[in-house]
Design a protein around this motif. Structure first.
Motif, PDB file in Angstrom:
ATOM      1  N   PRO A   1      -5.576   3.010   3.769  1.00 18.06           N
ATOM      2  CA  PRO A   1      -4.591   2.516   2.791  1.00 18.06           C
ATOM      3  C   PRO A   1      -5.272   1.954   1.552  1.00 18.06           C
ATOM      4  N   ASP A   2      -4.618   2.112   0.421  1.00 18.09           N
ATOM      5  CA  ASP A   2      -5.106   1.543  -0.836  1.00 18.09           C
ATOM      6  C   ASP A   2      -4.309   0.271  -1.108  1.00 18.09           C
ATOM      7  N   PHE A   3      -4.871  -0.873  -0.701  1.00 10.82           N
ATOM      8  CA  PHE A   3      -4.143  -2.139  -0.788  1.00 10.82           C
ATOM      9  C   PHE A   3      -4.126  -2.669  -2.224  1.00 10.82           C
TER      10      PHE A   3
ATOM     11  N   ALA B   1       0.847  -1.197   0.000  1.00 10.60           N
ATOM     12  CA  ALA B   1       0.000   0.000   0.000  1.00 10.60           C
ATOM     13  C   ALA B   1       0.881   1.245   0.000  1.00 10.60           C
ATOM     14  N   TRP B   2       0.482   2.247  -0.801  1.00  9.55           N
ATOM     15  CA  TRP B   2       1.107   3.565  -0.757  1.00  9.55           C
ATOM     16  C   TRP B   2       0.218   4.462   0.098  1.00  9.55           C
ATOM     17  N   LEU B   3       0.838   5.239   0.966  1.00  7.98           N
ATOM     18  CA  LEU B   3       0.094   6.201   1.771  1.00  7.98           C
ATOM     19  C   LEU B   3       0.611   7.608   1.473  1.00  7.98           C
ATOM     20  N   THR B   4      -0.310   8.529   1.287  1.00 11.88           N
ATOM     21  CA  THR B   4       0.084   9.919   1.060  1.00 11.88           C
ATOM     22  C   THR B   4      -0.467  10.782   2.185  1.00 11.88           C
TER      23      THR B   4
END
Length: 289
Positions: free
Chosen positions: A21-23, A12-15
């Motif tokens: 999170p976008d898994f 997942a990237w986190l901003t």
């Protein structure tokens, strides 16, 4: 509170400012169609052998001595044999047994060690008859940070203590092989169900006789083949009912979807259940702790 499991095989990237999170999956188990399968002939067996050897030796690229927990079972014995045959540095063997009990596998451990008399094995043994679960249970619940129903976790913990005292930082073991290679009875039932449904009756009868399953296992085998949906619901209900021994206030926010059980219409679903749902997450958790 608010601590959740990160899904297996995902990243997942986190901003900044992002709350959820976008898994995204970076691997998933294959679903091989019957027509794409290849015979398990000599060349495939050799290829599998080489892959297993390569996988084990890839973890020995360490500057420090390595260890192995040896139970006497097939999986850890295979690793011991590969290390004895291909690895020329010292190998610390850690084993825990209950001498003279019905669970004692000392003779299998000794058979592996004696098979390679010229190896670099350094053996460390723990007598489990000297262990008090009553005195150590709370400490291991603290380490695991969750309840567990397998006393072998405590035995494993003692071996890790011996490894730490010995100064061994890298430990190999045979965990996960049964999950990968259909080593459990419920997996055999799924294979039998598949053979029955696809009318491979000769194979089905031969394997059924060879396994000498009890009447209960035979019943579940036919149940999985004929009414997989019913069998799945019964299995899930059975797992949820086991929570009756837990105090009700601890169950208020339990998410039943965390019990990942698959129907066995597809033979590979028993594999997915083991690797994604039940067995492997449990092994990885307690081994890491």
């Amino acid at each position: 509170k608010d601590i959740r499991l990160f899904p297996e095989g995902h990243y997942a990237w986190l901003t900044t400012g992002q709350e959820e999170p976008d898994f995204k999956p970076f691997w998933k188990l294959p679903d091989i169609r019957p027509k794409d399968k290849v015979p398990f002939d000599k060349s495939v067996q050799n290829e599998l052998h080489d892959l297993v050897v390569e996988a084990i030796l890839s973890v020995t690229l360490s500057d420090v001595p390595i260890g192995l927990t040896l139970s006497g079972g097939v999986d850890s014995s295979i690793i011991a044999g590969i290390l004895a045959s291909y690895y020329d540095k010292e190998i610390h063997i850690f084993t825990a047994q209950s001498p003279h009990s019905k669970f004692d596998e000392t003779r299998y451990v000794d058979a592996v060690i004696n098979k390679y008399p010229h190896s670099n094995f350094i053996v460390h043994k723990k007598n489990l008859n000297e262990v008090s679960i009553k005195e150590t249970l709370e400490e291991y619940i603290r380490i695991q940070e969750e309840p567990f129903g397998d006393p072998s976790i405590i035995a494993h913990g003692f071996l890790m203590n011996i490894a730490a005292d010995t100064g061994i930082k890298v430990i190999l073991n045979g965990q996960g092989a049964d999950e990968l290679f259909y080593g459990y009875n419920n997996m055999a039932q799924a294979i039998l169900s598949h053979q029955f449904k696809s009318l491979q009756l000769g194979k089905f009868r031969k394997n059924l006789n060879a396994m000498k399953l009890g009447s209960g296992y035979m019943f579940r085998t036919f149940l999985k083949a004929l009414v997989p949906g019913l069998e799945h619901n019964l299995r899930k209900r059975s797992r949820i009912q086991r929570r009756d021994i837990i105090r009700s206030e601890l169950l208020d926010n339990v998410d039943n979807d965390l019990v990942t059980l698959y129907r066995y219409d597809n033979m590979y679903d028993v594999w997915r259940e083991s690797l994604y749902g039940v067995h492997l997450p449990h092994l990885v958790h307690y081994d890491d702790r």
